[in-house]
Scaffold this motif. Structure first.
Motif, PDB file in Angstrom:
ATOM      1  N   ASP A  25      81.405 -50.168 -43.937  1.00 62.01           N
ATOM      2  CA  ASP A  25      80.174 -49.999 -43.171  1.00 62.01           C
ATOM      3  C   ASP A  25      80.493 -49.684 -41.715  1.00 62.01           C
ATOM      4  OD1 ASP A  25      78.023 -50.374 -44.978  1.00 62.01           O
ATOM      5  OD2 ASP A  25      78.442 -52.518 -45.058  1.00 62.01           O
ATOM      6  N   GLY A  26      79.832 -48.651 -41.193  1.00 60.69           N
ATOM      7  CA  GLY A  26      79.976 -48.308 -39.784  1.00 60.69           C
ATOM      8  C   GLY A  26      81.026 -47.270 -39.476  1.00 60.69           C
ATOM      9  N   GLU A  27      81.891 -46.936 -40.452  1.00 57.35           N
ATOM     10  CA  GLU A  27      82.885 -45.879 -40.201  1.00 57.35           C
ATOM     11  C   GLU A  27      82.153 -44.572 -39.882  1.00 57.35           C
ATOM     12  OE1 GLU A  27      85.559 -44.718 -39.012  1.00 57.35           O
ATOM     13  OE2 GLU A  27      86.985 -45.337 -40.584  1.00 57.35           O
ATOM     14  N   VAL A  28      82.722 -43.787 -38.953  1.00 55.32           N
ATOM     15  CA  VAL A  28      82.064 -42.563 -38.498  1.00 55.32           C
ATOM     16  C   VAL A  28      82.600 -41.348 -39.254  1.00 55.32           C
ATOM     17  CG1 VAL A  28      81.729 -41.004 -36.536  1.00 55.32           C
ATOM     18  CG2 VAL A  28      81.579 -43.478 -36.213  1.00 55.32           C
ATOM     19  N   PHE A  29      81.679 -40.571 -39.781  1.00 54.09           N
ATOM     20  CA  PHE A  29      81.990 -39.280 -40.387  1.00 54.09           C
ATOM     21  C   PHE A  29      81.116 -38.233 -39.691  1.00 54.09           C
ATOM     22  CE2 PHE A  29      83.328 -42.263 -43.562  1.00 54.09           C
ATOM     23  CZ  PHE A  29      84.443 -41.671 -44.146  1.00 54.09           C
ATOM     24  N   ARG A  30      81.715 -37.113 -39.334  1.00 58.91           N
ATOM     25  CA  ARG A  30      80.970 -36.073 -38.617  1.00 58.91           C
ATOM     26  C   ARG A  30      80.528 -34.977 -39.569  1.00 58.91           C
ATOM     27  NH1 ARG A  30      80.737 -36.334 -33.259  1.00 58.91           N
ATOM     28  NH2 ARG A  30      82.021 -37.930 -32.261  1.00 58.91           N
ATOM     29  N   VAL A  65      77.074 -39.314 -53.159  1.00 54.55           N
ATOM     30  CA  VAL A  65      76.961 -39.546 -51.714  1.00 54.55           C
ATOM     31  C   VAL A  65      75.821 -38.698 -51.171  1.00 54.55           C
ATOM     32  CG1 VAL A  65      78.157 -39.346 -49.504  1.00 54.55           C
ATOM     33  CG2 VAL A  65      79.425 -40.036 -51.556  1.00 54.55           C
ATOM     34  N   ARG A  66      75.039 -39.267 -50.284  1.00 56.99           N
ATOM     35  CA  ARG A  66      73.930 -38.516 -49.698  1.00 56.99           C
ATOM     36  C   ARG A  66      73.638 -39.016 -48.297  1.00 56.99           C
ATOM     37  NH1 ARG A  66      68.556 -40.913 -51.983  1.00 56.99           N
ATOM     38  NH2 ARG A  66      69.173 -43.020 -52.579  1.00 56.99           N
ATOM     39  N   MET A  67      72.990 -38.169 -47.533  1.00 57.81           N
ATOM     40  CA  MET A  67      72.601 -38.505 -46.170  1.00 57.81           C
ATOM     41  C   MET A  67      71.140 -38.917 -46.169  1.00 57.81           C
ATOM     42  SD  MET A  67      73.885 -38.416 -42.947  1.00 57.81           S
ATOM     43  CE  MET A  67      75.075 -37.064 -42.845  1.00 57.81           C
ATOM     44  N   VAL A  68      70.865 -40.110 -45.668  1.00 59.55           N
ATOM     45  CA  VAL A  68      69.497 -40.613 -45.580  1.00 59.55           C
ATOM     46  C   VAL A  68      69.300 -41.221 -44.197  1.00 59.55           C
ATOM     47  CG1 VAL A  68      67.769 -42.195 -46.511  1.00 59.55           C
ATOM     48  CG2 VAL A  68      69.420 -41.110 -48.060  1.00 59.55           C
ATOM     49  N   ALA A  69      68.326 -40.691 -43.465  1.00 60.18           N
ATOM     50  CA  ALA A  69      67.998 -41.205 -42.128  1.00 60.18           C
ATOM     51  C   ALA A  69      69.227 -41.275 -41.229  1.00 60.18           C
ATOM     52  CB  ALA A  69      67.328 -42.571 -42.235  1.00 60.18           C
ATOM     53  N   GLY A  70      70.070 -40.263 -41.322  1.00 61.01           N
ATOM     54  CA  GLY A  70      71.231 -40.195 -40.438  1.00 61.01           C
ATOM     55  C   GLY A  70      72.402 -41.046 -40.854  1.00 61.01           C
ATOM     56  N   ARG A  71      72.325 -41.752 -41.997  1.00 60.07           N
ATOM     57  CA  ARG A  71      73.430 -42.564 -42.492  1.00 60.07           C
ATOM     58  C   ARG A  71      73.986 -41.928 -43.767  1.00 60.07           C
ATOM     59  NH1 ARG A  71      73.322 -47.876 -40.394  1.00 60.07           N
ATOM     60  NH2 ARG A  71      75.424 -48.036 -41.276  1.00 60.07           N
ATOM     61  N   ALA A 108      77.838 -37.237 -35.264  1.00 60.18           N
ATOM     62  CA  ALA A 108      78.439 -38.427 -35.861  1.00 60.18           C
ATOM     63  C   ALA A 108      77.420 -39.171 -36.721  1.00 60.18           C
ATOM     64  CB  ALA A 108      78.965 -39.354 -34.760  1.00 60.18           C
ATOM     65  N   HIS A 109      77.847 -39.553 -37.916  1.00 57.70           N
ATOM     66  CA  HIS A 109      77.006 -40.320 -38.829  1.00 57.70           C
ATOM     67  C   HIS A 109      77.817 -41.507 -39.335  1.00 57.70           C
ATOM     68  CE1 HIS A 109      73.968 -37.108 -39.031  1.00 57.70           C
ATOM     69  NE2 HIS A 109      74.994 -36.283 -39.025  1.00 57.70           N
ATOM     70  N   ARG A 110      77.203 -42.669 -39.340  1.00 58.72           N
ATOM     71  CA  ARG A 110      77.912 -43.869 -39.786  1.00 58.72           C
ATOM     72  C   ARG A 110      77.735 -44.063 -41.288  1.00 58.72           C
ATOM     73  NH1 ARG A 110      80.334 -46.490 -35.921  1.00 58.72           N
ATOM     74  NH2 ARG A 110      79.671 -46.185 -33.755  1.00 58.72           N
ATOM     75  N   LEU A 111      78.795 -44.592 -41.894  1.00 55.47           N
ATOM     76  CA  LEU A 111      78.789 -44.837 -43.330  1.00 55.47           C
ATOM     77  C   LEU A 111      78.002 -46.114 -43.627  1.00 55.47           C
ATOM     78  CD1 LEU A 111      80.006 -43.820 -46.050  1.00 55.47           C
ATOM     79  CD2 LEU A 111      81.853 -45.471 -45.686  1.00 55.47           C
ATOM     80  N   LEU A 112      77.249 -46.066 -44.700  1.00 52.20           N
ATOM     81  CA  LEU A 112      76.506 -47.236 -45.161  1.00 52.20           C
ATOM     82  C   LEU A 112      76.826 -47.449 -46.633  1.00 52.20           C
ATOM     83  CD1 LEU A 112      74.352 -49.442 -44.632  1.00 52.20           C
ATOM     84  CD2 LEU A 112      72.634 -47.771 -45.387  1.00 52.20           C
ATOM     85  N   LEU A 113      77.441 -48.595 -46.965  1.00 54.81           N
ATOM     86  CA  LEU A 113      77.733 -48.914 -48.353  1.00 54.81           C
ATOM     87  C   LEU A 113      76.485 -49.502 -48.999  1.00 54.81           C
ATOM     88  CD1 LEU A 113      81.320 -50.445 -48.092  1.00 54.81           C
ATOM     89  CD2 LEU A 113      80.627 -48.065 -48.414  1.00 54.81           C
ATOM     90  N   VAL A 114      76.139 -48.991 -50.173  1.00 59.39           N
ATOM     91  CA  VAL A 114      74.905 -49.387 -50.845  1.00 59.39           C
ATOM     92  C   VAL A 114      75.188 -49.692 -52.309  1.00 59.39           C
ATOM     93  CG1 VAL A 114      73.426 -48.053 -49.291  1.00 59.39           C
ATOM     94  CG2 VAL A 114      74.373 -46.963 -51.339  1.00 59.39           C
ATOM     95  N   ASP A 115      74.240 -50.322 -52.953  1.00 64.50           N
ATOM     96  CA  ASP A 115      74.338 -50.602 -54.383  1.00 64.50           C
ATOM     97  C   ASP A 115      73.546 -49.547 -55.140  1.00 64.50           C
ATOM     98  OD1 ASP A 115      75.905 -53.025 -54.159  1.00 64.50           O
ATOM     99  OD2 ASP A 115      74.104 -53.963 -53.342  1.00 64.50           O
ATOM    100  N   GLU A 116      74.170 -48.387 -55.354  1.00 64.27           N
ATOM    101  CA  GLU A 116      73.532 -47.273 -56.052  1.00 64.27           C
ATOM    102  C   GLU A 116      74.510 -46.645 -57.039  1.00 64.27           C
ATOM    103  OE1 GLU A 116      70.475 -45.841 -52.477  1.00 64.27           O
ATOM    104  OE2 GLU A 116      72.280 -44.674 -52.901  1.00 64.27           O
TER     105      GLU A 116
END
Length: 267
Positions: free
Chosen positions: A97-102, A120-126, A107-115
């Protein structure tokens, strides 16, 4: 923008015709050989991996290439020294969580989710990645690379037409894949008037204007092989500031992520 991987390592002697994919040795310097039927003159390029490539027309004798290389030895050495002072800084990314990927420079921060099963997808900038994928560095890294490949291809497919029209060349077929240290590659194809262009998935981390530069750079090869004066005249007509963009690409390109994932250590 860089050499195609060597498929042969045929040593060349002075009396031989240069073979495409062979190796030419000149006074201790080893050069890869690339032959193009569209070339009329010899040329040299220093690739991002530090290899030196001599580009030659068909029917070129090795002795002619050797003389050309010796006449440009000072240029080769200066370019290699410059490259040595600008070593790549490609650092691994951690799938936490929070790692930056451009993406396209932002810059967009990584968000680990239960899916489970969700790509992988971009949602609301994460950038959202399933936790079960993140546990395995290889699988998780591949999932993120696949995302860049998928969204990058969709974005780039809409950028070809304006640049192709500006440069008066047909649009090539597009492929996005892992090209190692190359940003892009163009391959002529008789069945496809515009040929085939490959873009590195990693290029989509760069700002849009630099991705456009890479696209235009490869489109110029639809008309002109190699990087001689005619090539740069064509590219400069489309992008007058192409030299400045190349320097910016060389600088920022040293920092892009190339897919290596840092292994998490449990305490």
């Amino acid at each position: 923008m860089a050499a195609v991987p060597v498929t042969e390592t045929v040593p060349v002697t002075s009396a031989d015709l240069l073979p495409d994919g062979g190796l030419l040795q000149v006074d201790g310097l080893v050069l890869m050989v690339r032959i193009s039927p569209r070339r009329t003159r010899l040329g040299l390029t220093i690739e991002r991996d530090g290899s030196v490539v001599v580009r030659a027309p068909e029917g070129c004798v090795a002795a002619r290439a050797e003389e050309f290389v010796r006449g440009h030895r000072q240029w080769i050495e200066s370019k290699l020294r410059l490259r040595g002072s600008m070593q790549p800084l490609h650092t691994p990314r951690a799938l936490v969580d929070g790692e930056v990927f451009r993406y396209l420079g932002r810059a967009h921060r990584l968000l680990l989710v239960d899916e489970p099963g969700m790509p992988v997808r971009m949602v609301a900038g994460r950038l959202r990645l399933d936790r079960t994928e993140a546990v395995d560095p290889v699988r998780g890294g591949r999932a993120v690379v696949d995302w860049y490949t998928r969204v990058g291809r969709a974005w780039a497919s809409g950028r070809f037409q304006p640049w192709a029209a500006r440069m008066d060349v047909p649009e090539p077929e597009l492929k996005v894949s892992d090209l190692g240290l190359r940003w892009g590659a163009f391959t002529p194809a008789e069945a496809t008037p515009g040929g085939r262009m490959a873009l590195n998935w990693a290029v989509f981390q760069l700002p849009m204007h630099l991705v456009d530069y890479v696209i235009a750079h490869e489109l110029a090869h639809v008309r002109v092989a190699g990087h001689g004066a005619e090539y740069w005249r064509l590219l400069r007509r489309a992008i007058p500031e192409c030299e400045e963009l190349k320097a910016e690409l060389d600088d920022l390109g040293r920092r892009v992520w190339l897919g290596t994932v840092a292994v998490r250590r449990e305490h």
